[in-house]
Design an enzyme around this catalytic site. Sequence first.
Site, PDB file in Angstrom:
ATOM      1  CB  SER A 133       4.676  -1.394  12.158  1.00 54.47           C
ATOM      2  OG  SER A 133       4.119  -0.212  12.617  1.00 54.47           O
TER       3      SER A 133
ATOM      4  CE  LYS B 211       0.183   3.649   4.837  1.00 51.33           C
ATOM      5  NZ  LYS B 211       0.071   3.673   6.114  1.00 51.33           N
TER       6      LYS B 211
ATOM      7  CG  ASN C 283      -1.784   1.302   1.447  1.00 48.49           C
ATOM      8  OD1 ASN C 283      -1.913   2.036   0.324  1.00 48.49           O
ATOM      9  ND2 ASN C 283      -2.105   1.351   2.441  1.00 48.49           N
TER      10      ASN C 283
ATOM     11  CD  GLU D  44      -3.411   5.367   6.341  1.00 43.71           C
ATOM     12  OE1 GLU D  44      -2.948   5.497   5.249  1.00 43.71           O
ATOM     13  OE2 GLU D  44      -2.358   4.959   7.395  1.00 43.71           O
TER      14      GLU D  44
ATOM     15  N   GLY E  25       1.893   2.287  10.698  1.00 43.25           N
ATOM     16  CA  GLY E  25       2.525   3.443  10.622  1.00 43.25           C
ATOM     17  C   GLY E  25       3.228   3.933  12.117  1.00 43.25           C
TER      18      GLY E  25
ATOM     19  CD  GLU F 225      -4.049  -2.696   7.248  1.00 44.80           C
ATOM     20  OE1 GLU F 225      -2.655  -2.866   6.904  1.00 44.80           O
ATOM     21  OE2 GLU F 225      -4.441  -1.701   7.020  1.00 44.80           O
TER      22      GLU F 225
ATOM     23  CG  HIS G 266      -6.166   1.572   4.764  1.00 46.81           C
ATOM     24  ND1 HIS G 266      -5.724   2.704   5.577  1.00 46.81           N
ATOM     25  CD2 HIS G 266      -5.046   0.858   4.588  1.00 46.81           C
ATOM     26  CE1 HIS G 266      -4.570   2.372   6.006  1.00 46.81           C
ATOM     27  NE2 HIS G 266      -4.057   1.168   5.411  1.00 46.81           N
TER      28      HIS G 266
HETATM   29  C1  PEP Z   1      -1.026   0.256   6.019  1.00 45.14           C
HETATM   30  O1  PEP Z   1      -1.061   1.279   5.586  1.00 45.14           O
HETATM   31  O2  PEP Z   1      -1.998  -0.692   5.671  1.00 45.14           O
HETATM   32  C2  PEP Z   1       0.159  -0.150   6.859  1.00 45.14           C
HETATM   33  C3  PEP Z   1      -0.088  -1.475   7.344  1.00 45.14           C
HETATM   34  O3  PEP Z   1       1.032   0.807   7.042  1.00 45.14           O
HETATM   35  P1  PEP Z   1       2.322   0.481   7.827  1.00 45.14           P
HETATM   36  O4  PEP Z   1       2.976  -0.811   7.258  1.00 45.14           O
HETATM   37  O5  PEP Z   1       3.296   1.416   7.401  1.00 45.14           O
HETATM   38  O6  PEP Z   1       2.047   0.335   9.171  1.00 45.14           O
END
Ligand code: PEP
Length: 254
Positions: A214, A14, A12, A99, A174, A168, A97
């Site tokens: 992460s 983003k 992803n 976000e 993040g 998630e 997601h």
């Molecule tokens: C994500 O945006 O779905 C995600 C898991 O981000 P990160 O790996 O940066 O935590």
Amino acid sequence: MNETRRPLAAANWKMYLLRAEARAFCAALRAAPPTPGADAVIFPSHPLLGAVAEALAGSEIEVGGQDLHPEDQGAHTGDVSGAQLADAGCRWVLVGHSERRRDHGEDDALVARKLAAAVRHGLRPILCLGETRDERRAGETFAVLERQLAAALTTAPVDGLGWVVAYEPVWAIGTGDVATPEQAQDAHAFLRARLAELGSPALAASLRLLYGGSVKPDNAAELIAQPDVDGFLVGGASLDAGKFLAIIHACARR
Ligand code: PEP
């Protein structure tokens, strides 16, 4: 591990990268040795879709959109339809997601409509769900997962379409605060059990459950070793081709 659940590594991106960077990333992926034990899919932001689809054409790596509108077309400035994603070369789409839920107020009902739209257009949705830090502290993790999953299953067909669920935890995205393998496995086992009851046992046995939050090359191996973790949705580490390749390799070694 169920042999039908081939590990999947999803990137992803983003709202990062420009076309030249995206092309260089794709070239690095194509130059690397193949990983027959795992699938990979890239989710670039919409303006990059054409360049990425072109750069990956003929490879085994697939492309997806980061979001879609629940309707097939219309006066929705700034939005993108499932038909447009499919037309741009996408096979996949992210839905729900955290976000999007946070920045755009997407609720479970809208997420369910988006899932249905994805399926209508032949896109394989990755349904994202997970609890916030406060919800985990309050002991509400399973209740949140149950609510989000049940809402999605009200509109999405429950078998045969190859959709995927990504657990998630919002507190892990993040932040560098990755879930422990036990936390990930507990949530995935809960989701798989609920999929069997809300959907069907066949769906639960075959559906891939990704962990996201992460994930890095140095924690991927112990997470993918969990019996109900079938791959990853990766944000930050997926912006670096070398790191994303290392995560694909960890998946392929399961
Ligand atoms: C994500 O945006 O779905 C995600 C898991 O981000 P990160 O790996 O940066 O935590």
